[in-house]
Scaffold this active site. Sequence first.
Site, PDB file in Angstrom:
ATOM      1  CG  HIS A 159      -2.085   1.124   1.038  1.00 37.70           C
ATOM      2  ND1 HIS A 159      -2.973   1.112   0.237  1.00 37.70           N
ATOM      3  CD2 HIS A 159      -2.214   2.256   1.879  1.00 37.70           C
ATOM      4  CE1 HIS A 159      -3.698   2.116   0.224  1.00 37.70           C
ATOM      5  NE2 HIS A 159      -3.223   2.961   1.260  1.00 37.70           N
ATOM      6  CG  HIS A 198      -1.525   6.602  -1.207  1.00 37.71           C
ATOM      7  ND1 HIS A 198      -2.444   6.381  -1.743  1.00 37.71           N
ATOM      8  CD2 HIS A 198      -1.959   6.437   0.230  1.00 37.71           C
ATOM      9  CE1 HIS A 198      -3.455   5.752  -0.895  1.00 37.71           C
ATOM     10  NE2 HIS A 198      -3.117   5.626   0.024  1.00 37.71           N
ATOM     11  NE  ARG A 202      -9.434  14.663   4.130  1.00 37.70           N
ATOM     12  CZ  ARG A 202     -10.829  14.395   3.508  1.00 37.70           C
ATOM     13  NH1 ARG A 202     -11.256  13.060   2.925  1.00 37.70           N
ATOM     14  NH2 ARG A 202     -11.663  15.324   3.691  1.00 37.70           N
ATOM     15  CE1 TYR A 253      -5.856  10.812  -3.381  1.00 30.25           C
ATOM     16  CE2 TYR A 253      -5.090   8.506  -2.602  1.00 30.25           C
ATOM     17  CZ  TYR A 253      -5.207   9.936  -2.345  1.00 30.25           C
ATOM     18  OH  TYR A 253      -4.507  10.545  -1.236  1.00 30.25           O
ATOM     19  CG  HIS A 276     -10.264   6.712  -1.815  1.00 33.42           C
ATOM     20  ND1 HIS A 276     -10.808   7.069  -0.655  1.00 33.42           N
ATOM     21  CD2 HIS A 276      -8.956   7.080  -1.855  1.00 33.42           C
ATOM     22  CE1 HIS A 276      -9.855   7.776   0.128  1.00 33.42           C
ATOM     23  NE2 HIS A 276      -8.713   7.767  -0.509  1.00 33.42           N
ATOM     24  NE  ARG A 304     -13.152   8.379   4.988  1.00 34.60           N
ATOM     25  CZ  ARG A 304     -12.003   8.825   4.225  1.00 34.60           C
ATOM     26  NH1 ARG A 304     -12.062  10.240   3.739  1.00 34.60           N
ATOM     27  NH2 ARG A 304     -10.735   8.014   4.377  1.00 34.60           N
ATOM     28  CG  HIS A 342      -7.925   3.787   1.809  1.00 39.85           C
ATOM     29  ND1 HIS A 342      -8.019   4.692   0.712  1.00 39.85           N
ATOM     30  CD2 HIS A 342      -6.574   3.640   2.301  1.00 39.85           C
ATOM     31  CE1 HIS A 342      -6.793   5.006   0.527  1.00 39.85           C
ATOM     32  NE2 HIS A 342      -5.938   4.210   1.253  1.00 39.85           N
ATOM     33  CD  GLU A 398      -6.526   5.883   7.484  1.00 47.69           C
ATOM     34  OE1 GLU A 398      -6.943   5.937   6.289  1.00 47.69           O
ATOM     35  OE2 GLU A 398      -5.314   6.112   7.601  1.00 47.69           O
ATOM     36  CG  HIS A 454      -5.793   1.998   6.815  1.00 48.45           C
ATOM     37  ND1 HIS A 454      -4.392   1.872   7.118  1.00 48.45           N
ATOM     38  CD2 HIS A 454      -6.064   2.659   5.850  1.00 48.45           C
ATOM     39  CE1 HIS A 454      -3.725   3.018   6.635  1.00 48.45           C
ATOM     40  NE2 HIS A 454      -4.963   3.357   5.730  1.00 48.45           N
ATOM     41  CG  ASP A 513      -1.206   4.485   3.924  1.00 47.03           C
ATOM     42  OD1 ASP A 513      -1.229   5.151   3.006  1.00 47.03           O
ATOM     43  OD2 ASP A 513      -1.912   4.588   4.939  1.00 47.03           O
TER      44      ASP A 513
HETATM   45 ZN    ZN Z   1      -3.844   4.799   1.857  1.00 45.15          ZN
END
Ligand code: ZN
Length: 460
Positions: free
Chosen positions: A63, A65, A86, A125, A218, A221, A245, A248, A282, A333
């Site tokens: 995993h 990004h 975030r 993404y 994703h 959410r 995900h 989490e 997660h 991650d």
């Molecule tokens: Zn992630």
Amino acid sequence: MPDVRRWHAELAWLGAGEVQAGVLIEAAGPVLRTVTPGVAADAVPPGTERLAGLTLPGLANAHSHAFHRALRGVTEQGQGTFWTWRERMYQVAGRLTPDSYLALARAAYAEMTLAGVTCVGEFHYLHHGPDGVPYADPNEMGRALLLAAGQAGLRITLLDACYLSGGLALGGRAEPLAPVQRRFSDGTAERWAERVASLGSDEHGVLAPHARAGAAIHSVRAVPPDQMHPVVAWTHGFGAPLHAHLSEQPAENEASVAAYGLTPAQVLDGAGALGPRSTMVHATHLTRQDIALLGGSRSCACFCPSTEAFLADGIGPAAALAAAGCPLSLGSDSHAVVDLLLEARLVELGERLQTGERGHFGAAALAAAACGAGHACLGWPEAGEIVPGAVADLVTVRLDTPRLAGTAPPSALESVIFAGTAADVSQVVISGRDVVRDGQHLLVPDVPAALAAAIRPLLT
Ligand SMILES: [Zn+2]
């Protein structure tokens, strides 16, 4: 005939069982041909390369990004929550172009290969240009990641993520996309599927010799349940991996229950998104029923313990998931650190902190999560073990470093998993090709300089 190469590993853990001494390993091109333990150092054929230390199968970072690498340290200033982290992450996401993404991902992947990672699962993404306008090639960002992996010398599964809505408010209301999130969205899952089809994989999902296609939802959410089916259906076309995900943060669960009357795991189950090709990333805040659902479906659970600690997510129920039937894999991650050996031991240490007991996962189980299970959940089941017919990945960890000096051969795997670091990795062979030698990357000559040059413009 492909080139034949031979190595003699002082010690090797082959993917299961005990550590073996004096292992003669022979590969033809990218595939291992023979593996013979118990061969004396003076009995090997001429031209055999010596691997001093403990040699492991390739490690899979299940995993990633890649662009989060730019945030290392920066997000440790001050306080905050997952949600304030975030916001900072979105600032970097808003600045990336295909060129700057290529440079950053190449450098981040080079750091991974220095740490013994032979395959990365890139949960991707960041699809479109600023404000959500597609590039002339709508997969330009994804292609930058594929190119980056090729240039850094490791394999990649591009987990192309469907991301459609801005989130779920606590009351369960779907939120519109924030401006930066428009880059993430294809509008509908059908349009996601059209774009992913134009990536051009063959009927087996192969994008290039080093690259395979996978999909991601994703999260609950970001993808409404009625938009999940096209993503699930696409993966059935060639048995592609499907990642998501999952749970989490407690707020995700509360919003899901408010919106749908179901936990995120139940929503994904209802959409047909669980199963042996699925990986739930997660899996931190689960009910007993969620754990039974994931285990019964044989979904993989990908733990990212360092990120989960850095983001104050919580400690997921790794032992309960494993007992229920879930294979475990590992990811770095957010790349707050890139060290799969650390991720492996943190799974066990989290269990110890929660239960007051030791010995939930032994070194072999943790190494198997990093190697075989990690590769399997990325759609490379033929990698992650040192056995005839497997992909020729070899990761050698030195045992004469300050951290590992004094290691006794019978407990070499325990030493490496519980005390080794990425800095102890000295040699990395990926698909039969030398990528790291004596701790130096052979394809990206100055990895620190490449990282600094890629990151600096994104933070100013
Ligand atoms: Zn992630």
